[in-house]
Design an enzyme around this catalytic site. Structure first.
Site, PDB file in Angstrom:
ATOM      1  N   ASP A 497       3.400   0.317 118.821  1.00 42.67           N
ATOM      2  CA  ASP A 497       2.102   0.728 118.275  1.00 42.67           C
ATOM      3  C   ASP A 497       2.015   2.258 118.187  1.00 42.67           C
ATOM      4  OD1 ASP A 497      -0.486   0.466 117.371  1.00 42.67           O
ATOM      5  OD2 ASP A 497      -1.190  -0.713 119.082  1.00 42.67           O
ATOM      6  N   ASP A 567      -5.414  -4.699 111.647  1.00 42.00           N
ATOM      7  CA  ASP A 567      -6.133  -5.258 112.796  1.00 42.00           C
ATOM      8  C   ASP A 567      -7.202  -6.235 112.336  1.00 42.00           C
ATOM      9  OD1 ASP A 567      -4.713  -4.079 114.756  1.00 42.00           O
ATOM     10  OD2 ASP A 567      -6.186  -2.558 115.277  1.00 42.00           O
TER      11      ASP A 567
HETATM   12  C1  DGJ Z   1      -3.925  -1.440 117.946  1.00 39.58           C
HETATM   13  C2  DGJ Z   1      -3.166  -2.611 117.393  1.00 39.58           C
HETATM   14  O1  DGJ Z   1      -3.230  -2.622 116.005  1.00 39.58           O
HETATM   15  C3  DGJ Z   1      -3.709  -3.879 118.026  1.00 39.58           C
HETATM   16  O2  DGJ Z   1      -3.083  -4.993 117.473  1.00 39.58           O
HETATM   17  C4  DGJ Z   1      -3.505  -3.816 119.509  1.00 39.58           C
HETATM   18  O3  DGJ Z   1      -2.132  -3.839 119.792  1.00 39.58           O
HETATM   19  C5  DGJ Z   1      -4.138  -2.563 120.073  1.00 39.58           C
HETATM   20  N1  DGJ Z   1      -3.744  -1.379 119.385  1.00 39.58           N
HETATM   21  C6  DGJ Z   1      -3.812  -2.399 121.536  1.00 39.58           C
HETATM   22  O4  DGJ Z   1      -4.304  -1.249 122.058  1.00 39.58           O
END
Ligand code: DGJ
Length: 810
Positions: A497, A567
């Protein structure tokens, strides 16, 4: 296929031709890029060459020996500022004397049998053993072409300032893709500053084209925007430090009449993950120029004597078969020549991700519970998301401290992993290695390892700071820390990430005249780290992520074969987001999850069926608390997963076609994006296909619908089937009373009991027919519910409803 004769350069791919020639002045004139044409000798290109007798109006003459040439009104393979061309330049340099004029003229060329690798960044590649450029039989017969001509390098020089510019063209014959990049060499004794060096340029002799970009923000990535570019310019760029969700580096140029299946379409992309720039300019003389490369904003590169600087590699394609034709070239190219490693062609596992089920609130007990439920429904990989390290209970701390939180996971990673593996699942983990929180032991120990201006208040994003990946010691720390994590248990998957955009960009300790290099050096550092870790851990399936799709690009795909696309897991949003990605990227790179409802990003409720149907067209995962679900929902998920496993080869690696697209109408072009999304994915042998039809909102009394598959073999006879559903009577509300002999209170105990035991059969659709009939006539479906009675002859199709269809050769 590359040919050179009498100053002409002609590049052929299977279905396209690209041509340019060197003018008497030494500049390269772009002649043509489009569907494949015949050029056998120089005179065949006369018609393509622009005729010059005088310079127009108050434009400038290039030089006194060639009074007819004005660079302002010519199609060029690259351009620079100072000798008359006032459009978007390809290269801009501040020389040692402060001057900014460049004058590169033709020097030499070479044709190579092997692609030259980039020295600082990843590039496209030919898989070992693959013939780079299959023989063009006609050209071979004429003795004009060799099968091993894959790369053209043309060198231009500015003798006055002692600089050389090399243009690289690489030919990916089968996929109709050409890549371009440039290298600037300082052959002088002086230091210069590069203000911009683009990767590719395309000058077209038209002024009526449509420039399409894919813009967005967190949770709403990849919205297609179409603009007719008039005189003036439109710029698509990112200045966030990453390729960004604000403006993806993939863009298109097409004719006004181009649609999904017909019409000219060019697609352009960059193998780069940082600030990028795509400009489309129409000159006052009616020519369209496109350039792409590193964003010149915030960029300045000090080039000392004997040093060189390389641009990222750009790739582009042309198709006369509309957006789908162009997309399919891009998909094939990314699959074959960008994605690499053990997972390149390997079927991807169905995963469960802990994020939306638990967020930061994880414990071994909760994770094992989720894993157990996941195993029961057929999931193959368990992914522990954020919250497992340092003292991280929210996003304010611990990034940088990559050691296990023993309160949450007392036995550490290996113990959790062993338990998950004992359940029969593989184990994956989340990391965010490029970041630190101020509240971390790492930041305390290394306050100079972040991008920030010492002594000046820092503008944080998600309470975190960006590590200074321009520094080798920081790169080494990440490699070391991640190596420890990845080897501390039997980890088969990593979600990498990266959750913020850059601010206060400043590398502590770097000299003032090198601060303009930081954005780019960051990406070079990142590529070194990713390259090293993917080499050390070739078995791990890496998935890129940046607050969803904030870094979805071909640079990342050179290391990680799939990327978390957004997301936003709301099926209605996702169907648009995934349609957006599908223009430039194959679905095997797009990670997509089924989550719970109401959706956590939109609070909208869509059916489990629709959430699955949409996610199944990407790399499928689940991200919801299976432990809280009832037996009925779990059984439905189990059935979804088993169906997906049966068809995932087609879904992940088939040829993807867009049909109708859901969205609002485009007022600029008058395109009506409708109420339906229609997708089809066809196996390579065209014997199997999966389709999907999803509706946004119901319009009463419009019961007719047909599904139009694409890409089938017209001569093959197929069966067509829908996935038959069981419909919950609750969906009909108090309409239940129209068939019940006694009155039933909506939502009351009796209603609930009936709902538990009585399931209504959804419509069944099963037809046979030839591919041509299916594709051209469409498959007429049973009528949608429209205020009258319901039976198996009626399609239950409410707001956000969808169906998935299966087509197989008989
Ligand atoms: C952002 C990501 O896009 C999410 O899927 C998740 O992993 C969060 N970060 C975790 O902090």
């Amino acid at each position: 296929m590359i040919r050179h004769f009498d100053g002409f350069f002609v590049i052929d791919t299977k279905n396209t031709t690209y041509a340019f020639k060197i003018l008497p002045t030494g500049q390269p004139e772009h002649l043509y890029y489009g569907r494949r044409i015949t050029i056998e000798e120089a005179s065949d290109a006369d018609c393509l060459t622009e005729k010059h007798a005088f310079v127009p109006g108050n434009t400038n003459v290039y030089d006194s020996e060639h009074m007819q040439y004005s660079l302002e009104d010519m199609r060029l393979e690259f351009s620079s500022y100072g000798k008359g061309d006032i459009r978007e330049p390809f290269v801009e340099i501040t020389h040692h004397d402060g001057g900014r004029t460049c004058d590169f003229v033709y020097d030499s060329f070479e044709i190579n049998a092997k692609k030259t690798e980039l020295s600082t960044m990843p590039g496209a590649y030919f898989p070992e053993g693959e013939k780079a450029s299959p023989a063009d039989l006609n050209a071979d017969a004429r003795g004009e072409s060799k099968t091993d001509e894959v790369e053209l390098v043309v060198t231009f020089s500015d003798e006055f300032y002692g600089l050389k510019l090399k243009l690289f063209y690489d030919v990916f014959y089968d996929t109709d893709v050409i890549t371009r990049r440039s290298v600037l060499i300082n052959d002088s004794e002086n230091t210069v500053f590069i203000d911009r060096l683009m990767s590719s340029q395309l000058d077209l002799n038209r002024d009526d084209l449509v420039f399409s970009t894919f813009t967005g923000a967190w949770a709403r990535e990849m919205k297609r925007e179409d603009m007719i570019v008039k005189r003036g310019k439109f710029i698509n760029s990112s200045y966030t430090g990453t390729s960004s969700s604000r403006a993806n580096p993939f863009v298109m140029i097409s004719g006004k009449d181009t649609d999904e299946d017909r019409g000219d379409c060019y697609g352009f992309n960059l193998i780069y993950s940082g600030n990028h720039y795509e400009a489309c300019e129409v000159s006052v003389y009616g020519k369209t120029r496109f350039v792409n490369g590193i964003n010149p904003n915030g960029f300045s590169w000090k080039l000392e004597p004997a040093q060189s600087f390389e641009s990222p590699e750009a790739f582009f394609t042309f198709s006369p078969d509309g957006y789908n034709g162009m997309s399919q070239n891009m998909h094939a190219f990314i699959r074959r020549h960008i994605v690499r490693g053990e997972w390149k062609n390997r079927v991807r596992p169905v995963l469960i991700n802990s994020w939306e089920a638990n967020y930061f609130n994880i414990s071994e007990r909760k994770l094992l519970g989720l894993a157990k439920a996941a195993k029961d429904v057929g999931i193959e990989l368990f992914v522990m998301d954020d919250g497992w390290f340092g003292h991280r209970n929210d996003d304010s701390s611990s990034l940088g401290d990559w050691f296990v939180n023993k309160e949450k996971l007392p036995g550490g990673l290996s113990s959790l992993c062993d338990k998950i593996k004992a359940l029969g699942l593989n184990f994956g983990i989340w990391v965010e290695p490029e970041m630190v929180n101020k509240d971390s032991l790492y930041f305390e120990a290394h306050p100079d390892h972040t991008l920030e201006i010492p002594g000046k208040a820092h503008s944080e994003g998600r309470n975190q700071r960006v590590l200074d990946l321009t520094k080798q010691e920081v790169q080494d720390y990440i490699i070391d820390a991640m190596t420890k994590v990845f080897s501390s248990a039997d980890i088969s998957y990593v979600k990498w990430d990266m959750n913020r955009t850059f601010t206060d960009v400043f590398s502590q300790g770097a000299p003032a005249d090198r601060q303009g290099e930081i954005f780019h050096r960051y990406i070079l550092g990142l590529y070194r780290v990713m390259g090293e870790l993917t080499t050390r851990f070739p078995h791990i399936l890496f998935e890129g992520c940046a607050a969803g799709g904030n870094r979805f690009d071909a640079g990342i795909l050179c290391y990680f074969p799939q990327i978390w696309a957004s997301d936003d897991t709301d099926a209605l949003c996702r169907v648009k987001i995934q349609t957006g990605y599908s223009y430039g990227y194959p679905m095997s790179t797009v990670s997509a999850h089924v989550s719970s409802c109401p959706n956590h990003q939109t609070l909208r409720s869509t059916s489990l069926e629709t959430r699955f149907n949409v996610a199944a067209f990407g790399v499928l995962g689940y991200e919801c608390n299976l432990c809280d679900m009832g037996a009925e929902e779990l059984a439905a998920i189990k059935a979804q997963i088993s169906l997906y496993k049966e068809w995932r080869n087609v879904l992940q690696f088939g040829t993807f076609y867009r049909g109708r697209s859901l969205g609002s109408s485009d007022e600029v072009l008058g395109h009506e994006f409708g109420n339906m999304t229609e997708w089809t994915c066809v196996s390579d042998d065209r014997e199997k296909a999966v389709g999907m039809l999803m509706q946004k909102l119901v319009t009463p009394n419009t019961q007719f619908a047909a599904y139009f598959p694409k890409g089938l073999n017209p001569k093959i006879k197929y069966t067509f089937k829908n996935r038959k559903l069981k419909i919950n009577v609750m969906e009909f509300g108090d309409l239940v009373n129209t068939v019940s002999p006694v009155h039933i209170k909506q939502g009351g105990i009796t209603h609930n009991i009936i709902a538990r035991f009585v399931k209504m059969d959804g419509e069944g659709e099963e037809y046979t027919g030839y591919g041509d009939a299916f594709m051209h006539g469409g498959i007429s479906l049973k009528p949608g519910f429209s205020g009258t009675g319901y039976s198996e002859e009626v399609r239950f199709f409410n707001d956000f409803a969808s169906r998935i269809y299966f087509i197989e050769k008989i």
